[in-house]
Design a protein around this motif. Structure first.
Motif, short mmCIF file in Angstrom:
data_model
loop_
_atom_site.label_atom_id
_atom_site.label_comp_id
_atom_site.label_asym_id
_atom_site.label_seq_id
_atom_site.Cartn_x
_atom_site.Cartn_y
_atom_site.Cartn_z
N CYS A 72 -0.38 1.42 -5.53
CA CYS A 72 -0.55 1.01 -6.92
C CYS A 72 0.13 1.98 -7.88
N VAL A 73 0.12 3.26 -7.55
CA VAL A 73 0.82 4.25 -8.38
C VAL A 73 2.31 3.94 -8.43
N ILE A 74 2.90 3.63 -7.28
CA ILE A 74 4.32 3.31 -7.23
C ILE A 74 4.61 2.00 -7.95
N ALA A 75 3.74 1.02 -7.78
CA ALA A 75 3.92 -0.26 -8.49
C ALA A 75 3.95 -0.02 -10.00
N LYS A 76 3.05 0.82 -10.48
CA LYS A 76 3.01 1.12 -11.91
C LYS A 76 4.28 1.85 -12.35
N LYS A 77 4.74 2.80 -11.55
CA LYS A 77 5.98 3.53 -11.88
C LYS A 77 7.18 2.60 -11.96
N LEU A 78 7.19 1.59 -11.10
CA LEU A 78 8.31 0.64 -11.08
C LEU A 78 8.19 -0.42 -12.17
N GLY A 79 7.08 -0.43 -12.90
CA GLY A 79 6.88 -1.40 -13.97
C GLY A 79 6.31 -2.72 -13.51
N CYS A 80 5.75 -2.75 -12.30
CA CYS A 80 5.13 -3.98 -11.77
C CYS A 80 3.65 -4.04 -12.18
N LYS A 81 3.06 -5.19 -11.99
CA LYS A 81 1.61 -5.33 -12.08
C LYS A 81 1.02 -4.96 -10.72
N TYR A 82 -0.24 -4.57 -10.70
CA TYR A 82 -0.84 -4.11 -9.45
C TYR A 82 -2.33 -4.39 -9.42
N ILE A 83 -2.89 -4.39 -8.21
CA ILE A 83 -4.33 -4.45 -8.03
C ILE A 83 -4.64 -3.86 -6.65
#
Length: 258
Positions: free
Chosen positions: A230-241
């Motif tokens: 989730c940290v990487i998803a956020k860094k890439l600008g994606c949504k996450y859960i």
């Protein structure tokens, strides 16, 4: 229970996925407990193997429900040198009536090249005269119908011989397909202490980039652990859960995501 994206929750992974809308997830990147006696805070990593396979099948059913038809499930699993074919038995159970195995990726954690007097990566000796040290894990890439196109050059590597740039004009750049052998060492030993089985940030990053992503891409990690996916998803600008049953690991994830 209403679940919202860009959040992580204390909830069982299957229950969490069953509370999400159908076909709402683009990419799942996760690593379950390997069932090899790992010491977690609460979870007992020693199910009878038949029970473990049943759990992985139920997990796959829930994944198939929430994953879009053009989605990817990147499933990281390792085993002990003495485990024979257990990782493949788990992969086959996930494959049964739910997914198709589109790619098998080998995550190499340690490698030695004697000719160059080089030995790098995370090496954990095995106390055995029968078994070699297990220096890699699997990342099984599942899709629903074997028809998901990948952005292979997003994680590409430079050509060894630059003449290939002109020879393979379809690329147009100094990049080629990396293939299915990924050398990803652990960044620090410290990162291992917050969770007994965390993977390095580069692993989910490469999985997400390989699948392809944009600001609307939704990334799920059902076995959140210390929150790396989730940290990487956020860094890439994606949504996450993400879902996690252990308060300690969940709090680590929430701190990272701040």
């Amino acid at each position: 229970m209403e679940l919202n994206f860009n959040n992580v929750y204390k909830i069982d992974c299957i229950k969490g996925m069953n509370n999400l809308p159908e076909k709402s997830i683009d990419v799942i990147v996760t690593s379950p407990p390997y069932n090899i006696g790992m010491k977690y805070n609460k979870y007992k990593d020693n199910l009878e193997f038949d029970a473990y396979l049943k759990w992985m099948f139920d997990f796959a059913v829930a994944c198939k429900r929430v994953l879009k038809d053009n989605g990817s499930l990147f499933f990281n699993i390792g085993d002990k040198s003495s485990d024979e074919l257990k990782a493949f038995e788990v992969a086959k159970k996930i494959n049964d009536n739910n997914f198709r195995l589109q790619n098998t990726i080998h995550w190499v954690k340690s490698i030695s090249i004697p000719e160059k007097d080089l030995s790098i990566g995370h090496f954990k000796p095995v106390n055995s005269k029968r078994y070699l040290n297990n220096c890699h894990e699997y990342i099984f890439h599942f899709t629903k119908n074997l028809d998901v196109n990948l952005d292979k050059l997003a994680i590409g590597v430079p050509y060894g011989h630059k003449s290939n740039i002109d020879r393979w004009k379809s690329s147009g750049k100094d990049l080629r397909d990396r293939g299915n052998i990924w050398f990803i060492p652990y960044k620090t030993v410290l990162s291992k202490k917050e969770h007994p089985a965390s993977f390095p940030e580069k692993l989910p990053e490469m999985c997400i980039k390989l699948h392809g992503y944009n600001k609307n891409t939704v990334i799920l990690d059902p076995f959140l652990g210390s929150g790396t996916t989730c940290v990487i998803a956020k860094k890439l600008g994606c949504k996450y859960i993400g879902f996690e049953i252990d308060d300690t690991y969940l709090n680590i994830s929430k701190e990272k995501l701040k």
